[in-house]
Design a protein around this motif. Structure first.
Motif, PDB file in Angstrom:
ATOM      1  N   PRO A 176       0.751  -1.214  -0.315  1.00 16.71           N
ATOM      2  CA  PRO A 176      -0.093   0.130  -0.102  1.00 16.71           C
ATOM      3  C   PRO A 176       0.957   1.302   0.050  1.00 16.71           C
ATOM      4  CG  PRO A 176       0.154  -0.896   2.361  1.00 16.71           C
ATOM      5  CD  PRO A 176       0.936  -1.870   1.397  1.00 16.71           C
ATOM      6  N   TYR A 210      -1.459   9.949  -3.084  1.00 12.16           N
ATOM      7  CA  TYR A 210      -2.117   8.727  -3.821  1.00 12.16           C
ATOM      8  C   TYR A 210      -2.279   7.620  -2.480  1.00 12.16           C
ATOM      9  CZ  TYR A 210      -1.110  10.342  -8.313  1.00 12.16           C
ATOM     10  OH  TYR A 210      -1.257  11.062  -9.406  1.00 12.16           O
ATOM     11  N   GLY A 244      -3.592   5.333   0.295  1.00  7.77           N
ATOM     12  CA  GLY A 244      -4.734   4.408  -0.097  1.00  7.77           C
ATOM     13  C   GLY A 244      -5.020   3.472  -1.297  1.00  7.77           C
ATOM     14  N   ALA A 245      -3.921   3.828  -2.239  1.00  2.00           N
ATOM     15  CA  ALA A 245      -3.849   3.101  -3.502  1.00  2.00           C
ATOM     16  C   ALA A 245      -2.643   1.943  -3.329  1.00  2.00           C
ATOM     17  CB  ALA A 245      -3.336   3.901  -4.453  1.00  2.00           C
ATOM     18  N   GLU A 246      -2.710   0.778  -4.132  1.00  2.08           N
ATOM     19  CA  GLU A 246      -1.841  -0.297  -4.028  1.00  2.08           C
ATOM     20  C   GLU A 246      -0.829   0.075  -5.079  1.00  2.08           C
ATOM     21  OE1 GLU A 246      -1.646  -3.099  -1.765  1.00  2.08           O
ATOM     22  OE2 GLU A 246      -3.282  -2.037  -0.702  1.00  2.08           O
ATOM     23  N   THR A 303      -3.005   0.897  -8.304  1.00  2.00           N
ATOM     24  CA  THR A 303      -4.510   0.563  -8.367  1.00  2.00           C
ATOM     25  C   THR A 303      -5.292   1.099  -7.087  1.00  2.00           C
ATOM     26  OG1 THR A 303      -4.163  -1.503  -7.225  1.00  2.00           O
ATOM     27  CG2 THR A 303      -4.380  -1.659  -9.629  1.00  2.00           C
ATOM     28  N   SER A 304      -6.501   1.516  -7.235  1.00  2.00           N
ATOM     29  CA  SER A 304      -7.188   2.052  -6.005  1.00  2.00           C
ATOM     30  C   SER A 304      -8.862   1.606  -5.932  1.00  2.00           C
ATOM     31  CB  SER A 304      -7.198   3.593  -6.079  1.00  2.00           C
ATOM     32  OG  SER A 304      -8.041   3.919  -7.227  1.00  2.00           O
ATOM     33  N   ASP A 305      -9.318   1.589  -4.989  1.00  2.00           N
ATOM     34  CA  ASP A 305     -10.649   0.987  -4.784  1.00  2.00           C
ATOM     35  C   ASP A 305     -11.741   1.697  -5.459  1.00  2.00           C
ATOM     36  OD1 ASP A 305      -9.852  -1.257  -3.569  1.00  2.00           O
ATOM     37  OD2 ASP A 305     -10.157  -0.106  -1.609  1.00  2.00           O
TER      38      ASP A 305
END
Length: 101
Positions: free
Chosen positions: A56, A62, A64-66, A99-101
């Motif tokens: 993470p 950014y 919270g993004a992976e 990537t993010s949710d």
């Protein structure tokens, strides 16, 4: 594509094992991100070491993004492990996927 450099401490005895760390990414806007990574897989493919790290983004831009980083080490001289100086440097292309949710 942009140049990138960084440091990763390992040893010739554990070259193909995983690891963890924290890295700061600095963007061209002057902002930064902190990434907690885990190296969870590496293999020697056609004479090249391929390592995959992901984790993470825990702070900054950014958050919270992976992030996943795939590094193909093209300048790995394993015979250097048998010298007094040891293996001191490697290099090769790196791909980054966010990537993010």
């Amino acid at each position: 594509m942009a140049p990138f450099s960084g440091k990763f401490t390992t040893s010739c005895a554990s070259l193909f094992t995983g690891g963890t760390g924290t890295q700061t990414l600095v963007w061209n806007t002057g902002e930064s991100s902190q990434w907690d990574w885990t190296l969870h897989y590496s293999t020697n493919l056609n004479g090249q070491l391929v390592s995959i790290a992901d984790g993470p983004i825990v702070g900054g831009k950014y958050a919270g993004a992976e992030l996943r980083q795939v590094v193909t080490v093209t300048t790995l001289d394993q015979t250097a492990c048998s010298t007094k100086e040891g293996l001191t440097e490697t290099g090769g292309p790196s791909n980054w996927a966010f990537t993010s949710d």
